[in-house]
Structures are given as C-alpha cells and as structure tokens.
Design a protein around this motif. Structure first.
Motif, PDB file in Angstrom:
ATOM      1  N   ARG A  70       0.704  -1.572   0.051  1.00 37.45           N
ATOM      2  CA  ARG A  70       0.012   0.037   0.147  1.00 37.45           C
ATOM      3  C   ARG A  70       0.985   1.305  -0.193  1.00 37.45           C
ATOM      4  NH1 ARG A  70      -3.992   1.704   4.999  1.00 37.45           N
ATOM      5  NH2 ARG A  70      -4.812   3.380   4.248  1.00 37.45           N
ATOM      6  N   LEU A  71       2.013   1.178   0.933  1.00 34.77           N
ATOM      7  CA  LEU A  71       3.050   2.864   0.865  1.00 34.77           C
ATOM      8  C   LEU A  71       3.766   2.789  -0.533  1.00 34.77           C
ATOM      9  CD1 LEU A  71       3.655   1.604   4.507  1.00 34.77           C
ATOM     10  CD2 LEU A  71       2.848   3.514   3.598  1.00 34.77           C
ATOM     11  N   PHE A  72       3.561   1.295  -0.777  1.00 34.24           N
ATOM     12  CA  PHE A  72       4.719   1.778  -2.004  1.00 34.24           C
ATOM     13  C   PHE A  72       3.712   1.803  -3.345  1.00 34.24           C
ATOM     14  CE2 PHE A  72       7.874  -2.722  -1.728  1.00 34.24           C
ATOM     15  CZ  PHE A  72       8.649  -1.732  -0.503  1.00 34.24           C
ATOM     16  N   ASP A  73       2.762   1.694  -3.329  1.00 31.99           N
ATOM     17  CA  ASP A  73       1.315   1.942  -4.128  1.00 31.99           C
ATOM     18  C   ASP A  73       1.138   3.733  -4.325  1.00 31.99           C
ATOM     19  OD1 ASP A  73       1.905  -0.434  -5.365  1.00 31.99           O
ATOM     20  OD2 ASP A  73      -0.477  -1.294  -4.453  1.00 31.99           O
ATOM     21  N   LEU A  74       0.777   4.119  -3.181  1.00 34.57           N
ATOM     22  CA  LEU A  74       1.341   5.527  -2.991  1.00 34.57           C
ATOM     23  C   LEU A  74       2.398   5.793  -3.407  1.00 34.57           C
ATOM     24  CD1 LEU A  74      -0.365   5.106   0.374  1.00 34.57           C
ATOM     25  CD2 LEU A  74      -1.998   6.129  -1.703  1.00 34.57           C
ATOM     26  N   TYR A  75       3.477   5.986  -2.871  1.00 36.96           N
ATOM     27  CA  TYR A  75       4.299   6.208  -3.427  1.00 36.96           C
ATOM     28  C   TYR A  75       4.544   6.212  -4.813  1.00 36.96           C
ATOM     29  CZ  TYR A  75       9.200   7.457  -4.129  1.00 36.96           C
ATOM     30  OH  TYR A  75      10.377   8.365  -5.165  1.00 36.96           O
ATOM     31  N   ASP A  76       4.318   5.373  -5.479  1.00 39.71           N
ATOM     32  CA  ASP A  76       4.845   5.082  -6.865  1.00 39.71           C
ATOM     33  C   ASP A  76       3.082   6.298  -7.394  1.00 39.71           C
ATOM     34  OD1 ASP A  76       6.560   3.236  -7.158  1.00 39.71           O
ATOM     35  OD2 ASP A  76       4.435   1.435  -7.170  1.00 39.71           O
ATOM     36  N   ALA A  77       2.188   6.188  -6.876  1.00 40.74           N
ATOM     37  CA  ALA A  77       1.290   7.137  -7.912  1.00 40.74           C
ATOM     38  C   ALA A  77       1.581   9.034  -6.808  1.00 40.74           C
ATOM     39  CB  ALA A  77      -0.111   6.996  -6.850  1.00 40.74           C
ATOM     40  N   ASP A  78       2.502   8.898  -6.341  1.00 44.24           N
ATOM     41  CA  ASP A  78       2.597  10.458  -6.192  1.00 44.24           C
ATOM     42  C   ASP A  78       3.398  10.800  -5.151  1.00 44.24           C
ATOM     43  OD1 ASP A  78       2.644  13.348  -5.485  1.00 44.24           O
ATOM     44  OD2 ASP A  78       0.720  12.824  -3.427  1.00 44.24           O
ATOM     45  N   ARG A  79       4.264  10.299  -6.271  1.00 43.09           N
ATOM     46  CA  ARG A  79       6.076  10.849  -5.458  1.00 43.09           C
ATOM     47  C   ARG A  79       6.456  11.971  -4.635  1.00 43.09           C
ATOM     48  NH1 ARG A  79       9.400   7.377  -8.039  1.00 43.09           N
ATOM     49  NH2 ARG A  79       8.137   5.996  -9.770  1.00 43.09           N
ATOM     50  N   SER A  80       5.227  12.884  -4.428  1.00 48.22           N
ATOM     51  CA  SER A  80       5.225  13.774  -3.522  1.00 48.22           C
ATOM     52  C   SER A  80       5.510  12.947  -1.894  1.00 48.22           C
ATOM     53  CB  SER A  80       4.886  15.394  -3.481  1.00 48.22           C
ATOM     54  OG  SER A  80       3.272  14.414  -3.154  1.00 48.22           O
ATOM     55  N   SER A  81       4.886  12.016  -2.236  1.00 48.20           N
ATOM     56  CA  SER A  81       5.342  11.331  -0.686  1.00 48.20           C
ATOM     57  C   SER A  81       4.334  11.262   0.378  1.00 48.20           C
ATOM     58  CB  SER A  81       6.521  11.176   0.047  1.00 48.20           C
ATOM     59  OG  SER A  81       7.623  10.753  -1.219  1.00 48.20           O
ATOM     60  N   VAL A  82       3.468  12.499   0.096  1.00 49.72           N
ATOM     61  CA  VAL A  82       2.587  13.911   1.187  1.00 49.72           C
ATOM     62  C   VAL A  82       1.702  12.219   2.043  1.00 49.72           C
ATOM     63  CG1 VAL A  82       0.862  15.385   1.375  1.00 49.72           C
ATOM     64  CG2 VAL A  82       2.928  15.947   0.615  1.00 49.72           C
ATOM     65  N   GLN A  83       1.076  11.808   0.979  1.00 54.64           N
ATOM     66  CA  GLN A  83      -0.291  11.147   1.176  1.00 54.64           C
ATOM     67  C   GLN A  83       0.676   9.401   1.590  1.00 54.64           C
ATOM     68  OE1 GLN A  83      -3.496  11.416   1.000  1.00 54.64           O
ATOM     69  NE2 GLN A  83      -3.759   9.582   1.902  1.00 54.64           N
ATOM     70  N   GLN A  84       2.135   8.789   1.242  1.00 56.91           N
ATOM     71  CA  GLN A  84       2.149   7.875   1.674  1.00 56.91           C
ATOM     72  C   GLN A  84       3.148   8.024   2.945  1.00 56.91           C
ATOM     73  OE1 GLN A  84       6.237   7.460   0.721  1.00 56.91           O
ATOM     74  NE2 GLN A  84       6.195   5.285   0.776  1.00 56.91           N
ATOM     75  N   LEU A  85       3.043   9.628   3.239  1.00 58.55           N
ATOM     76  CA  LEU A  85       3.887   9.902   5.023  1.00 58.55           C
ATOM     77  C   LEU A  85       2.554   9.919   6.011  1.00 58.55           C
ATOM     78  CD1 LEU A  85       6.606  12.622   3.720  1.00 58.55           C
ATOM     79  CD2 LEU A  85       7.130  10.434   4.933  1.00 58.55           C
TER      80      LEU A  85
END
Length: 128
Positions: A70-85
């Motif tokens: 899930r974290l990898f998918d979020l990072y792949d979708a949004d390279r800004s990492s905001v949602q991932q963080l």
C-alpha cells in the motif's frame, strides 16, 4: 552510496540482506519488486534494492506485506510522498497502539502468574 547505474543479481541482494533468494522471488510474486529480465536472469535496479531494504525494515517493524505494498503504491502514484507519509503515520500509530495493548496484556499476565506462583509456594510450604 549506491551507483544509480549499478544493477544487482538475486544472489547479490540475497547476500547483502541475508535473505533467501526464495524470499526475494516471493516479494516479486507479491508485486513488491519488479526486476527486469535478461533471458531467465533477473536484473535488479537500485530502486529494487531500496524496495527490498524497505520491505525488510517494514517486516522488522511489524508491517504486513499488504501494508508495505500500500505504501509503495501510494509512492508510485504520488512521488511527492505526502499521502504516503500520512498513511505511514497512521500505520505507525496503529502499530504503537497494538504494541501498547500487548505490553499491558503481558503486564497483567505476569502479575497473575506471580500471584499463582506465590499461592503455589505457600501451599507447598504448608504441605511440607
């Protein structure tokens, strides 16, 4: 620092991270790593190496492979990492709450065991 043009074999990564090649292939099957192929040979990029490092760190911290994906998918979708963080912070909070509950449960069980132990020793003393 890792050379961004360097590639790795499965045995390179296996040795570096002290995991089996079977584990690495399993992470691939789960969609967590995507090496390129040259014939039957897997070629891992520096990004694959970082992902393996993160997978193993996540396992150590108690994250499931689904949570890691899930974290990898979020990072792949949004390279800004905001949602991932934000998601990572939420997962960390959940893990901390779970561990805190486990600590409390262990404390209660230890107290109960000590109480039973004391009663057993007293009973044995009376019977002797």
């Amino acid at each position: 620092m890792i050379d961004s043009q360097k590639t790795f074999s499965i045995s390179d990564l296996s040795k570096e991270f002290d995991v089996t090649t079977r584990s690495i292939r399993f992470y691939e099957d789960q969609g967590l790593m995507k090496p390129t192929r040259r014939g039957q040979t897997r070629i891992y990029s520096p990004q694959d190496r970082v992902r393996l490092k993160l997978i193993l760190r996540g396992k150590r911290l108690g994250f499931s492979l689904a949570e890691t994906r899930r974290l990898f998918d979020l990072y792949d979708a949004d390279r800004s990492s905001v949602q991932q963080l934000h998601t990572m912070l939420s997962l960390i909070d959940e893990k901390k709450q779970h561990l805190q509950q486990q600590m409390e449960d262990i404390t209660v069980v230890l107290m109960e065991l000590s109480s039973v132990e004391t009663r057993c020793r007293a009973e044995l003393k009376e019977l002797s």
